[in-house]
Enzyme design. Sequence first.
Site, PDB file in Angstrom:
ATOM      1  N   GLU A  50     141.538  12.465  69.793  1.00  0.00           N
ATOM      2  CA  GLU A  50     142.758  12.369  68.975  1.00  0.00           C
ATOM      3  C   GLU A  50     143.896  13.166  69.595  1.00  0.00           C
ATOM      4  OE1 GLU A  50     144.520  14.330  64.958  1.00  0.00           O
ATOM      5  OE2 GLU A  50     142.441  13.656  64.811  1.00  0.00           O
ATOM      6  N   HIS A 106     132.877   8.999  64.976  1.00  0.00           N
ATOM      7  CA  HIS A 106     131.903   9.965  65.476  1.00  0.00           C
ATOM      8  C   HIS A 106     130.652   9.984  64.591  1.00  0.00           C
ATOM      9  CE1 HIS A 106     134.864  12.422  68.139  1.00  0.00           C
ATOM     10  NE2 HIS A 106     134.178  11.544  68.826  1.00  0.00           N
ATOM     11  N   CYS A 137     145.170  15.463  57.486  1.00  0.00           N
ATOM     12  CA  CYS A 137     144.817  14.369  56.577  1.00  0.00           C
ATOM     13  C   CYS A 137     144.467  14.910  55.191  1.00  0.00           C
ATOM     14  CB  CYS A 137     143.627  13.616  57.171  1.00  0.00           C
ATOM     15  SG  CYS A 137     142.906  12.405  56.075  1.00  0.00           S
ATOM     16  N   SER A 164     131.455  15.452  65.665  1.00  0.00           N
ATOM     17  CA  SER A 164     132.568  15.164  64.756  1.00  0.00           C
ATOM     18  C   SER A 164     133.294  16.448  64.385  1.00  0.00           C
ATOM     19  CB  SER A 164     132.039  14.481  63.485  1.00  0.00           C
ATOM     20  OG  SER A 164     132.986  14.533  62.449  1.00  0.00           O
TER      21      SER A 164
END
EC number: 1.17.7.4
Length: 277
Positions: free
Chosen positions: A122, A36, A186, A214
């Site tokens: 995602e 992104h 993450c 993003s």
Amino acid sequence: MIIELAKNYGFCFGVKRAIKKAEQIKDAATIGPLIHNNEEISRLQKNFNVKTLENIKSLSNETKAIIRTHGITKQDLEELRKKDIEIFDATCPFVTKPQQICEQMSKEGYEIVIFGDENHPEVKGVKSYVNTKAYVVLDKKELQNIKLPSKIAVVSQTTKKPEHFMEIVNFLMLKAKEVRVFNTICDATFKNQDAIKELSLKSDVMVVVGGKNSANTKQLFLIAKTNCEDSYLIETEEELKKEWFLDKKHCGISAGASTPDWIIQKVIAKIENFGIN
């Protein structure tokens, strides 16, 4: 005026890996944007002939296809494999993990709660691996009117804030007999969010650099804005305005996981050229 970069910022492991793959493969098409960041996507197209297609149906004469960092749905992957095309998977391993968890847990009879944005690529990909029932939520309130099963597995979109994920988990613990919790956020997200929180608390102006579509960049901006009212989200140095920095003593800078260093350096150079003392 002091200009300070966050301790952790910019390209994460998954993005670095995907960019390197794209540069090595060349002359290929990605299914959806590889990352992104519009500027980096343009660079890849110009220098390496890596173009972006909206979907699999847009494929025509391409011989090589790259799967984006966010992954694609299981159904799209199966369709892609039927085509006479070489496939290169640049899905971030941190994204592959919740896909695998959802597939395995649903095989074991668990229904799945996914903490994330249902429209994010995602999350669409992760949800597609569920063979039972999936509930995609952004707030625990969305679960209040749902008749939940006795066995639940819960995962998170990789870029979400841990404290918000725990609100979902705590709610589910009171409602279901068995809750399997998987930390799929993450570690780069943890580090970048902690770093911008620390920096924004001591800055009187903050600049967050990254794609406005993003998810992780938007999270960084929200954290900055919470602690520093004069926070700005930009994609390139062209958006900077001198008046943002007048009478400021400390400028903090951070960047999303898809933002390359060459863009960040251009931003810093332009702020320095404003000549704010």
